[in-house]
Design a protein around this motif. Structure first.
Motif, PDB file in Angstrom:
ATOM      1  N   ALA A 144       0.832  -1.215   0.000  1.00 58.06           N
ATOM      2  CA  ALA A 144       0.000   0.000   0.000  1.00 58.06           C
ATOM      3  C   ALA A 144       0.865   1.263   0.000  1.00 58.06           C
ATOM      4  CB  ALA A 144      -0.965   0.001   1.182  1.00 58.06           C
ATOM      5  N   SER A 145       1.735   1.360  -1.001  1.00 54.63           N
ATOM      6  CA  SER A 145       2.645   2.510  -1.153  1.00 54.63           C
ATOM      7  C   SER A 145       3.580   2.657   0.033  1.00 54.63           C
ATOM      8  CB  SER A 145       1.854   3.812  -1.364  1.00 54.63           C
ATOM      9  OG  SER A 145       0.938   3.701  -2.419  1.00 54.63           O
ATOM     10  N   GLY A 146       3.915   1.550   0.659  1.00 54.90           N
ATOM     11  CA  GLY A 146       4.825   1.571   1.802  1.00 54.90           C
ATOM     12  C   GLY A 146       4.132   1.656   3.143  1.00 54.90           C
ATOM     13  N   MET A 147       2.829   1.938   3.133  1.00 59.32           N
ATOM     14  CA  MET A 147       2.096   2.070   4.394  1.00 59.32           C
ATOM     15  C   MET A 147       2.218   0.805   5.242  1.00 59.32           C
ATOM     16  SD  MET A 147       0.090   4.028   6.252  1.00 59.32           S
ATOM     17  CE  MET A 147      -0.677   5.234   5.164  1.00 59.32           C
ATOM     18  N   LEU A 148       2.104  -0.368   4.605  1.00 59.80           N
ATOM     19  CA  LEU A 148       2.117  -1.629   5.338  1.00 59.80           C
ATOM     20  C   LEU A 148       3.528  -2.064   5.734  1.00 59.80           C
ATOM     21  CD1 LEU A 148      -0.652  -3.497   3.329  1.00 59.80           C
ATOM     22  CD2 LEU A 148      -0.760  -2.845   5.738  1.00 59.80           C
ATOM     23  N   SER A 149       4.517  -1.212   5.500  1.00 62.93           N
ATOM     24  CA  SER A 149       5.859  -1.490   6.018  1.00 62.93           C
ATOM     25  C   SER A 149       5.930  -1.223   7.511  1.00 62.93           C
ATOM     26  CB  SER A 149       6.899  -0.625   5.299  1.00 62.93           C
ATOM     27  OG  SER A 149       6.764   0.747   5.683  1.00 62.93           O
ATOM     28  N   GLY A 150       4.994  -0.396   7.997  1.00 59.39           N
ATOM     29  CA  GLY A 150       5.003  -0.029   9.412  1.00 59.39           C
ATOM     30  C   GLY A 150       5.997   1.058   9.753  1.00 59.39           C
ATOM     31  N   LYS A 151       6.580   1.690   8.734  1.00 58.58           N
ATOM     32  CA  LYS A 151       7.635   2.673   8.972  1.00 58.58           C
ATOM     33  C   LYS A 151       7.144   4.122   8.961  1.00 58.58           C
ATOM     34  CE  LYS A 151      11.187  -0.394   7.054  1.00 58.58           C
ATOM     35  NZ  LYS A 151      12.218  -0.583   5.994  1.00 58.58           N
TER      36      LYS A 151
ATOM     37  N   THR B 250       4.756   7.425  10.143  1.00 61.51           N
ATOM     38  CA  THR B 250       4.023   8.052  11.246  1.00 61.51           C
ATOM     39  C   THR B 250       3.228   9.211  10.663  1.00 61.51           C
ATOM     40  OG1 THR B 250       5.660   9.756  11.826  1.00 61.51           O
ATOM     41  CG2 THR B 250       5.983   7.537  12.758  1.00 61.51           C
ATOM     42  N   GLU B 251       2.395   9.840  11.495  1.00 63.51           N
ATOM     43  CA  GLU B 251       1.608  10.979  11.025  1.00 63.51           C
ATOM     44  C   GLU B 251       2.497  12.123  10.534  1.00 63.51           C
ATOM     45  OE1 GLU B 251      -1.123   8.830  13.918  1.00 63.51           O
ATOM     46  OE2 GLU B 251       1.024   9.286  13.762  1.00 63.51           O
ATOM     47  N   LYS B 252       3.751  12.148  10.948  1.00 64.46           N
ATOM     48  CA  LYS B 252       4.664  13.231  10.590  1.00 64.46           C
ATOM     49  C   LYS B 252       5.540  12.910   9.377  1.00 64.46           C
ATOM     50  CE  LYS B 252       4.946  15.022  15.314  1.00 64.46           C
ATOM     51  NZ  LYS B 252       5.838  15.373  16.454  1.00 64.46           N
ATOM     52  N   THR B 253       5.385  11.726   8.805  1.00 63.64           N
ATOM     53  CA  THR B 253       6.199  11.349   7.652  1.00 63.64           C
ATOM     54  C   THR B 253       5.952  12.290   6.474  1.00 63.64           C
ATOM     55  OG1 THR B 253       6.204   9.017   8.311  1.00 63.64           O
ATOM     56  CG2 THR B 253       6.733   9.505   6.017  1.00 63.64           C
ATOM     57  N   GLN B 254       7.040  12.750   5.856  1.00 62.65           N
ATOM     58  CA  GLN B 254       6.951  13.637   4.701  1.00 62.65           C
ATOM     59  C   GLN B 254       7.535  12.937   3.475  1.00 62.65           C
ATOM     60  OE1 GLN B 254       5.608  16.886   4.813  1.00 62.65           O
ATOM     61  NE2 GLN B 254       4.966  16.268   6.872  1.00 62.65           N
ATOM     62  N   PHE B 255       7.007  13.287   2.295  1.00 67.09           N
ATOM     63  CA  PHE B 255       7.468  12.705   1.049  1.00 67.09           C
ATOM     64  C   PHE B 255       7.935  13.797   0.097  1.00 67.09           C
ATOM     65  CE2 PHE B 255       4.203   9.950   2.848  1.00 67.09           C
ATOM     66  CZ  PHE B 255       4.891   8.738   2.924  1.00 67.09           C
ATOM     67  N   ALA B 256       8.813  13.429  -0.835  1.00 63.87           N
ATOM     68  CA  ALA B 256       9.332  14.390  -1.807  1.00 63.87           C
ATOM     69  C   ALA B 256       8.186  15.016  -2.599  1.00 63.87           C
ATOM     70  CB  ALA B 256      10.316  13.708  -2.750  1.00 63.87           C
ATOM     71  N   GLU B 257       8.407  16.229  -3.063  1.00 60.78           N
ATOM     72  CA  GLU B 257       7.363  16.948  -3.803  1.00 60.78           C
ATOM     73  C   GLU B 257       6.908  16.180  -5.024  1.00 60.78           C
ATOM     74  OE1 GLU B 257       6.693  21.326  -5.930  1.00 60.78           O
ATOM     75  OE2 GLU B 257       8.452  20.957  -4.670  1.00 60.78           O
ATOM     76  N   SER B 258       7.831  15.466  -5.687  1.00 54.52           N
ATOM     77  CA  SER B 258       7.491  14.731  -6.906  1.00 54.52           C
ATOM     78  C   SER B 258       6.950  13.335  -6.633  1.00 54.52           C
ATOM     79  CB  SER B 258       8.739  14.612  -7.800  1.00 54.52           C
ATOM     80  OG  SER B 258       9.781  13.932  -7.124  1.00 54.52           O
ATOM     81  N   ASP B 259       6.861  12.936  -5.379  1.00 54.98           N
ATOM     82  CA  ASP B 259       6.400  11.602  -4.987  1.00 54.98           C
ATOM     83  C   ASP B 259       4.865  11.581  -4.988  1.00 54.98           C
ATOM     84  OD1 ASP B 259       5.707   9.253  -3.499  1.00 54.98           O
ATOM     85  OD2 ASP B 259       7.648   9.328  -2.473  1.00 54.98           O
ATOM     86  N   HIS B 260       4.277  10.564  -5.644  1.00 60.81           N
ATOM     87  CA  HIS B 260       2.804  10.495  -5.700  1.00 60.81           C
ATOM     88  C   HIS B 260       2.192  10.385  -4.312  1.00 60.81           C
ATOM     89  CE1 HIS B 260       1.933   6.106  -4.925  1.00 60.81           C
ATOM     90  NE2 HIS B 260       3.218   6.030  -5.172  1.00 60.81           N
ATOM     91  N   ARG B 261       2.959   9.921  -3.336  1.00 66.34           N
ATOM     92  CA  ARG B 261       2.447   9.841  -1.971  1.00 66.34           C
ATOM     93  C   ARG B 261       2.296  11.219  -1.343  1.00 66.34           C
ATOM     94  NH1 ARG B 261       6.675   5.347   0.045  1.00 66.34           N
ATOM     95  NH2 ARG B 261       8.015   6.804  -1.112  1.00 66.34           N
ATOM     96  N   ASN B 262       2.868  12.215  -2.002  1.00 71.77           N
ATOM     97  CA  ASN B 262       2.685  13.594  -1.581  1.00 71.77           C
ATOM     98  C   ASN B 262       1.547  14.264  -2.350  1.00 71.77           C
ATOM     99  OD1 ASN B 262       3.247  16.234  -0.473  1.00 71.77           O
ATOM    100  ND2 ASN B 262       4.320  16.703  -2.366  1.00 71.77           N
ATOM    101  N   PHE B 263       1.571  14.128  -3.696  1.00 70.56           N
ATOM    102  CA  PHE B 263       0.614  14.905  -4.499  1.00 70.56           C
ATOM    103  C   PHE B 263      -0.662  14.157  -4.874  1.00 70.56           C
ATOM    104  CE2 PHE B 263       3.518  13.173  -7.809  1.00 70.56           C
ATOM    105  CZ  PHE B 263       2.598  12.545  -8.636  1.00 70.56           C
ATOM    106  N   ASN B 264      -0.728  12.836  -4.626  1.00 63.86           N
ATOM    107  CA  ASN B 264      -1.932  12.094  -5.022  1.00 63.86           C
ATOM    108  C   ASN B 264      -2.657  11.465  -3.834  1.00 63.86           C
ATOM    109  OD1 ASN B 264      -3.591  11.200  -7.347  1.00 63.86           O
ATOM    110  ND2 ASN B 264      -3.033   9.152  -6.669  1.00 63.86           N
ATOM    111  N   ARG B 265      -2.438  11.965  -2.648  1.00 61.34           N
ATOM    112  CA  ARG B 265      -3.066  11.368  -1.459  1.00 61.34           C
ATOM    113  C   ARG B 265      -4.580  11.300  -1.582  1.00 61.34           C
ATOM    114  NH1 ARG B 265      -0.144  13.024   4.218  1.00 61.34           N
ATOM    115  NH2 ARG B 265       2.005  12.529   3.616  1.00 61.34           N
TER     116      ARG B 265
ATOM    117  N   PHE C 289      -1.557   4.632  -1.179  1.00 58.69           N
ATOM    118  CA  PHE C 289      -2.007   4.146   0.132  1.00 58.69           C
ATOM    119  C   PHE C 289      -3.294   3.334   0.042  1.00 58.69           C
ATOM    120  CE2 PHE C 289       0.097   8.341   1.265  1.00 58.69           C
ATOM    121  CZ  PHE C 289       1.325   7.763   1.549  1.00 58.69           C
ATOM    122  N   ALA C 290      -3.481   2.622  -1.086  1.00 58.08           N
ATOM    123  CA  ALA C 290      -4.648   1.761  -1.299  1.00 58.08           C
ATOM    124  C   ALA C 290      -5.969   2.522  -1.167  1.00 58.08           C
ATOM    125  CB  ALA C 290      -4.633   0.576  -0.325  1.00 58.08           C
ATOM    126  N   GLY C 291      -5.914   3.845  -1.345  1.00 56.35           N
ATOM    127  CA  GLY C 291      -7.132   4.650  -1.280  1.00 56.35           C
ATOM    128  C   GLY C 291      -7.572   5.015   0.121  1.00 56.35           C
TER     129      GLY C 291
END
Length: 326
Positions: free
Chosen positions: A203-210, A212-227, A238-240
């Motif tokens: 799930a885009s790394g979510m299920l790695s367990g790594k 937290t609510e404070k985790t930040q992603f690069a500007e070009s990372d879809h986990r930042n711009f496509n949440r 993040f599996a939607g």
């Protein structure tokens, strides 16, 4: 590393492959040295299946794989995709456009024939019309591709594709957070001997367990711009599930991790325990992640009781939070 045949084809895949979206730099900047280390480590760990697409880094992912794997003997299986590039999505599909795209992919991957070409999340109505499958058959007969499959976003699309008896594979979003496929699509794939390739197993790394609510992603990372699905199907990120909700759900899941497993290993082993699954394609941003992912193939299957617990967890705590086409 265990291997499995891909559907009715003569292709054999490592049951843990490498998803190569990140090799194009679409998850943030990545150096050539890091890319080389990731691919070399994958090969050393017995990974023989690499999944890419023409749009990953504007062709950079394909180009790198071609340069690095094109002369390998034996040559790993490389799957690529067609259908999301400029001029095709959402309504520019044609035999000529597909053929031209495939020829460019052949050049980048340095191959006379693509091992596996997958439709890349084309609109449902295009899949339903069916002519796009006739074009796939034409370029297959012309020798540009060996086999074809489809990467889909929904169960409905998967079932439509499965009606074509010469379909080799389905690529699907499937993980502990998205278990709807267990009800109808995966049994249909098994019945028709269609290989199943699982993307976003974590799930885009979510299920790695790594995270937290404070985790930040690069500007070009879809986990930042496509949440919230602003760029493409929200299910691809993040599996939607809303990010903060996902972090809380993972904390609950961590209580179920068996001794000797990490959270990520439990999530991937759960997938490999599904009889319909041929290969999972987690991405990796480091050689260490590749090694950790590959090791899952050697782990024992999860107990039946845990599988039941995880399905119950999905039904009662997860599925109401899933957004987007499913």
């Amino acid at each position: 590393m265990q291997t499995k045949p891909l559907g009715k084809s003569d292709l054999t895949l490592s049951e843990v492959g490498l998803g190569c979206w990140q090799l194009g730099g679409d998850f943030g900047p990545i150096s050539a040295d890091t890319v080389a280390e990731i691919v070399d480590t994958a090969l050393a760990e017995g990974i023989t299946f690499f999944d890419t697409a023409d749009v990953y880094g504007g062709g950079e992912s394909e180009r790198y794989l071609g340069e690095h794997l094109g002369n390998r003997d034996p040559k790993p299986v490389i799957a690529t995709k067609y259908g999301r590039g400029d001029g095709s999505y959402p309504d520019g599909y044609s035999l000529t456009h597909m053929r031209d795209s495939v020829k460019r992919a052949q050049d980048r991957l340095k191959t006379d024939a693509l091992d596996l070409l997958q439709l890349h999340c084309v609109p449902t109505e295009v899949v339903r019309r069916g002519e796009i499958f006739d074009w796939l058959r034409t370029i297959q007969q012309e020798g540009h591709i060996r086999y074809f499959g489809a990467s889909v976003e929904t169960v409905e699309e998967g079932l439509i594709c499965a009606e074509h008896d010469d379909l080799t594979s389905l690529q699907v979003i499937f993980n502990i957070f998205r278990q709807k496929l267990l009800d109808e699509l995966l049994p249909r794939a098994e019945d028709k001997n269609i290989g199943v390739i699982v993307r976003l197993p974590l799930a885009s790394g979510m299920l790695s367990g790594k995270f937290t609510e404070k985790t930040q992603f690069a500007e070009s990372d879809h986990r930042n711009f496509n949440r919230d699905g602003d760029a493409f199907n929200v299910g691809e990120t993040f599996a939607g599930i809303p990010f903060e909700t996902g972090v809380k759900l993972v904390r609950e899941l961590e209580k179920k991790v068996p001794e000797g497993y990490t959270m990520a290993q439990m999530a991937m082993r759960w997938l490999l325990d599904q009889p319909a699954v041929t290969s999972i394609i987690p991405g990796a941003s480091s050689a260490q992640q590749v090694r950790e992912n590959a090791a899952v193939s050697g782990l024992k299957p999860l107990p039946d009781e845990l599988h039941e617990e995880l399905y119950d967890f999905y039904q009662h705590q997860v599925q109401q939070h899933i957004r987007g086409a499913y």
